[in-house]
Design an enzyme around this catalytic site. Structure first.
Site, PDB file in Angstrom:
ATOM      1  N   ASP A 160      38.829  61.117  40.031  1.00 37.23           N
ATOM      2  CA  ASP A 160      38.122  62.083  39.188  1.00 37.23           C
ATOM      3  C   ASP A 160      36.628  62.021  39.513  1.00 37.23           C
ATOM      4  O   ASP A 160      35.992  60.968  39.382  1.00 37.23           O
ATOM      5  CB  ASP A 160      38.365  61.780  37.704  1.00 37.23           C
ATOM      6  CG  ASP A 160      37.996  62.961  36.828  1.00 37.23           C
ATOM      7  OD1 ASP A 160      36.919  63.552  37.010  1.00 37.23           O
ATOM      8  OD2 ASP A 160      38.805  63.304  35.937  1.00 37.23           O
ATOM      9  N   SER A 213      37.406  69.037  34.666  1.00 39.98           N
ATOM     10  CA  SER A 213      38.633  68.343  35.085  1.00 39.98           C
ATOM     11  C   SER A 213      39.897  68.985  34.547  1.00 39.98           C
ATOM     12  O   SER A 213      40.984  68.717  35.066  1.00 39.98           O
ATOM     13  CB  SER A 213      38.598  66.890  34.619  1.00 39.98           C
ATOM     14  OG  SER A 213      37.573  66.211  35.273  1.00 39.98           O
ATOM     15  N   HIS A 248      44.177  62.402  28.552  1.00 38.97           N
ATOM     16  CA  HIS A 248      42.897  62.958  28.997  1.00 38.97           C
ATOM     17  C   HIS A 248      43.150  64.143  29.942  1.00 38.97           C
ATOM     18  O   HIS A 248      44.281  64.373  30.368  1.00 38.97           O
ATOM     19  CB  HIS A 248      42.107  61.847  29.700  1.00 38.97           C
ATOM     20  CG  HIS A 248      40.643  62.097  29.768  1.00 38.97           C
ATOM     21  ND1 HIS A 248      39.995  62.355  30.958  1.00 38.97           N
ATOM     22  CD2 HIS A 248      39.696  62.142  28.802  1.00 38.97           C
ATOM     23  CE1 HIS A 248      38.695  62.530  30.712  1.00 38.97           C
ATOM     24  NE2 HIS A 248      38.495  62.413  29.424  1.00 38.97           N
ATOM     25  N   ASP A 286      34.399  59.327  37.556  1.00 48.39           N
ATOM     26  CA  ASP A 286      33.714  60.420  36.851  1.00 48.39           C
ATOM     27  C   ASP A 286      32.821  59.903  35.730  1.00 48.39           C
ATOM     28  O   ASP A 286      31.674  60.340  35.584  1.00 48.39           O
ATOM     29  CB  ASP A 286      34.796  61.345  36.290  1.00 48.39           C
ATOM     30  CG  ASP A 286      34.236  62.556  35.597  1.00 48.39           C
ATOM     31  OD1 ASP A 286      33.609  63.389  36.266  1.00 48.39           O
ATOM     32  OD2 ASP A 286      34.431  62.686  34.371  1.00 48.39           O
ATOM     33  N   HIS A 303      28.868  67.580  36.741  1.00 49.90           N
ATOM     34  CA  HIS A 303      29.694  67.728  37.942  1.00 49.90           C
ATOM     35  C   HIS A 303      28.914  68.466  39.020  1.00 49.90           C
ATOM     36  O   HIS A 303      27.913  69.127  38.732  1.00 49.90           O
ATOM     37  CB  HIS A 303      30.966  68.513  37.612  1.00 49.90           C
ATOM     38  CG  HIS A 303      31.840  67.808  36.632  1.00 49.90           C
ATOM     39  ND1 HIS A 303      32.922  68.400  36.038  1.00 49.90           N
ATOM     40  CD2 HIS A 303      31.790  66.540  36.156  1.00 49.90           C
ATOM     41  CE1 HIS A 303      33.510  67.532  35.232  1.00 49.90           C
ATOM     42  NE2 HIS A 303      32.838  66.404  35.280  1.00 49.90           N
TER      43      HIS A 303
END
Ligand SMILES: *[C@@H]1O[C@H](CO)[C@@H](O)[C@H](O)[C@H]1NC(C)=O
Ligand SMILES: *[C@@H]1O[C@H](CO)[C@@H](O)[C@H](O)[C@H]1NC(C)=O
Ligand SMILES: *[C@@H]1O[C@H](CO)[C@@H](O)[C@H](O)[C@H]1NC(C)=O
Ligand SMILES: [Zn+2]
Length: 525
Positions: free
Chosen positions: A61, A111, A172, A337, A454
Site C-alpha cells: 500500500d 486505496s 481496511h 502507506d 498519495h
C-alpha cells in the site's frame, strides 16, 4: 563541483571505506554481469503457459517506485552492502509493467477505489469498495445493483481456497474490496455508519467480511474492535476504552465465526504465541486478529503478541496449499502507506523491506511452474530521495552538500507535503542539530499538512509464473485481476481452458502428469 567534492571528502567519503567495490572499476565485471543476465533472459524467453493453480497478489500500500528503490538500498545496507546493487525479491521477477492508478473521479487515487480496480477488475470512485463508479461515496441507496465481485470470490466459487493477510485492519480499504460492497471505506463497524444507512439496509464492512463470502479460509491482520459489541473490553488492552468493542448491533462476530467452523478445523487466535503453536497441517480455517486496530510497525513490533507479515504469509500458504485445486491469496503490506502519511520514511521503508521478506518466503513455498505471483502497489506517495548522494550513502542520510540558498544541510529523503514541514526561528530547520536517523523522524516537506498525501504517478507491477508475460507495458490498474483470473481459468474468461481441463485435470500431480500437461499445453496454445 570542486567545492562539493572537497566538502564531501571532509565529511565521510574519504574516511576509510571506498565508495564502491574495487571490482566495479573493471569493465569486465560489468560486461560479464550483463552477459550473464542476457543468457538468463534468453533461456527464459520461452513463455510459461501453464494453468496457474495458485494466485498470489502482494500489494504494497503506497509502495511507489521511489519507495521500491529506497527499500532496495535499505535492505542492501542492512546486510552490509552499499545498497544500490542489491536485488529485492520483487526485482528478481522476470516481467514488469506500469499501472495507471487514477480513480474514476480522482487523478490522485485512494486505496479503496484502487483496491476495487486490482481486485474486482473495474475502476471505481475514491472511497468506495466493491461497487462500480455508478455508486456515490456515502450514499447507501447507490449500493444496490452496483456491486462488483472480486477475484477472491471468483477463486472461491471455482473451488480454490482463499486468504487475506494484512498488516492493517482486516476490514481496511485494501482487503475490504476482496469481499465487501460498501459505498464508504470508513464504514468499518456499524457504529461508524449514519443511522439512516443501517436502517436502509447497508451493512458495515466487518459484518460483510463474515457474511458475503462464507468461510474465507484465511483471514489475518488487525481489527478486533470492529468485531465485538460496544464496550466489550479488549483481550490485550482490557483497561483502554479506545480499544474496546464498537458494535452497535451487539453482535460478537468472532464467537459467531468460531461456532460456524467449530467442526471444520477452524481456529481463532489473537496473539503470536498461540498462533505459532498452531500446526498449519491441522488447520483448515484461521481467523487471526492480532490488534484492536492496525498491527504495529514492524520496527516496533511486540514479538510476544504480534506476528510479522512473513510469519503470517508462511502460515497462510501452508494452510491454503493443502487444497488440490489451489488457492488465491491477497497479501497487503499495508503500513508502508501509513509510514509515509506520517512523514516517517524509516517506518515506511522498513515495512516495504518486511513485505519483500514475505515475498521470498512465498517463493520458497510455491513454484513458478504453477503459481502466478504479482507484486504491485495501489498508488504512490509524494516521497522521494535525491541530492546527488554518493554511492553507499546511508539511505536516511544527508545530501553531500549544503543548500546554496539557505546554507543548511538537507536529508536525501524529502516529501512534497506532510507533517515534516517545520520552521525554526522563521527558517528551515538545520537537520544537523537533530537526530534524523530515529525511527519516527519526519522528513522535511515543502507544504505543511497533518497527513502527507498519495502521489499520482504510475506504480510498478512485477510478475512471475504462468502467463506473467501478459503483465507488460503501461496498463490500467483494473487489468491485473483479469490477467490473474485468465491465467488460473477462473472468472469471466475461461474458454481457453476447457480443452486443457478435460484432458489434464490434475496439475501437477506427478512428474509424468506434469510432462503430459506440458506436452498438451504446447499442442493447445
Ligand atoms: C439517496 O440518498 C441521498 C442521501 O444520502 C438522497 O439525497 C437521495 O435523494 C437518495 N436518492 C434516492 C433515489 O432515493
Ligand atoms: C458504554 O459505556 C459508556 C460509558 O461507560 C456508557 O455511557 C454507555 O451507555 C455504554 N454503552 C453500552 C452499549 O453499554
Ligand atoms: C547547522 O548545525 C550544525 C551542527 O550544530 C552547525 O555546525 C552548523 O553551523 C549549522 N548551520 C547553520 C547554517 O546554522
Ligand atoms: Zn493512504
Amino acid at each position: 563541483m570542486i567545492t562539493l567534492t572537497i566538502w564531501a571528502c571532509l565529511t565521510w567519503l574519504c574516511q576509510g571505506r571506498p565508495q564502491f567495490p574495487e571490482h566495479e572499476r573493471n569493465p569486465s565485471y560489468w560486461n560479464a554481469e550483463a552477459q550473464r543476465r542476457l543468457q538468463h533472459a534468453l533461456t527464459t524467453e520461452e513463455l510459461n503457459r501453464n494453468v496457474a493453480k495458485n494466485l498470489i497478489l502482494f500489494l504494497g500500500d503506497g509502495m511507489g517506485i521511489p519507495t521500491v528503490t529506497a527499500a532496495r538500498i535499505l535492505k542492501g545496507q542492512l546486510s552490509g552492502q552499499s545498497g544500490e546493487e542489491n536485488q529485492l525479491e520483487m526485482d528478481k521477477f522476470p516481467y514488469v509493467a506500469l499501472a495507471k492508478t487514477y480513480n474514476t473521479n480522482a487523478q490522485v487515487a485512494d486505496s479503496a477505489g484502487t483496491a476495487t480496480a486490482f481486485l474486482c477488475g473495474v475502476k471505481a470512485n475514491e472511497g468506495t469498495v466493491g461497487v462500480s463508479a455508478a455508486a456515490v461515496r456515502g450514499q447507501c441507496n447507490t449500493t444496490a445493483g452496483n456491486e462488483v465481485t472480486s477475484i477472491l470470490k471468483w477463486a472461491k466459487d471455482a473451488g480454490k481456497s482463499v486468504g487475506i493477510v494484512t498488516t492493517t485492519r482486516v476490514n481496511h480499504a485494501t482487503p475490504s474490496a476482496a469481499y465487501a460492497h460498501c459505498v464508504d471505506r470508513d464504514w468499518l463497524s456499524d457504529s461508524d455508519m449514519p443511522l439512516e444507512a443501517t436502517q436502509a439496509g447497508c451493512k458495515d464492512i466487518a459484518l460483510q467480511l463474515f457474511e458475503n463470502i462464507p468461510n474465507i479460509d484465511v483471514v489475518m491482520g488487525g481489527g478486533r474492535k470492529y468485531m465485538f459489541p460496544k464496550n466489550t473490553s479488549d483481550v490485550e488492552y482490557p483497561r483502554e476504552r479506545r480499544h474496546a468493542g464498537t458494535r452497535r448491533d451487539g453482535r460478537n462476530l468472532v464467537e459467531e465465526w468460531k461456532d460456524r467452523v467449530r467442526n471444520m478445523r477452524g481456529h481463532y487466535v489473537w496473539n503470536r504465541k498461540d498462533f505459532l503453536a498452531l500446526n498449519p497441517n491441522n488447520v483448515d480455517y484461521i481467523l487471526g486478529l492480532f490488534e484492536p486496530g492496525d498491527l504495529p510497525y514492524n520496527l516496533e513490533r511486540n514479538t510476544e503478541n504480534d506476528p510479522s507479515l512473513t510469519e503470517m504469509v508462511d502460515f497462510a500458504i501452508k494452510v491454503l496449499k493443502k487444497n488440490p485445486q489451489g488457492f488465491y491469496l491477497l497479501v497487503e503490506g499495508g503500513r508502508i502507506d501509513h509510514g509515509h502519511h506520517e512523514g516517517k520514511a524509516k517506518q515506511a521503508l522498513h515495512e516495504a523491506v518486511e513485505m519483500d521478506r514475505a515475498i521470498l518466503r512465498a517463493a520458497l513455498l510455491t513454484s513458478q511452474h504453477d503459481t502466478l505471483t504479482v507484486v504491485t502497489a495501489d498508488h504512490s506517495h509524494v516521497f522521494n530521495f535525491g541530492g546527488y548522494t554518493r554511492r553507499g550513502n546511508p539511505i536516511f542520510g544527508l545530501a553531500p552538500m549544503l543548500s546554496d540558498v539557505d546554507q543548511k544541510p538537507f536529508t536525501s529523503i524529502l516529501y512534497g507535503n506532510g507533517p515534516g514541514y517545520k520552521l525554526v526561528n522563521g527558517g528551515r530547520e538545520n537537520v544537523s542539530t537533530i537526530d534524523y536517523n530515529q525511527n519516527n523522524y519526519q522528513a522535511q516537506a515543502a507544504v505543511p499538512l497533518r497527513m502527507e498525501t498519495h502521489g499520482g504517478e504510475d506504480v510498478a507491477i512485477f510478475s512471475k509464473g504462468p502467463l506473467a508475460h501478459l503483465l507488460h507495458g503501461v496498463k490500467e490498474q483494473n487489468y491485473i485481476p483479469h490477467v490473474m483470473a485468465y491465467a488460473a481459468c477462473i472468472g469471466q474468461n475461461k474458454q481457453h481452458c476447457i480443452s486443457a481441463r478435460n484432458q489434464a485435470p490434475q496439475l501437477p500431480a506427478a512428474p509424468l502428469g506434469q510432462l503430459a500437461v506440458l506436452v498438451l499445453a504446447r499442442l493447445l496454445w
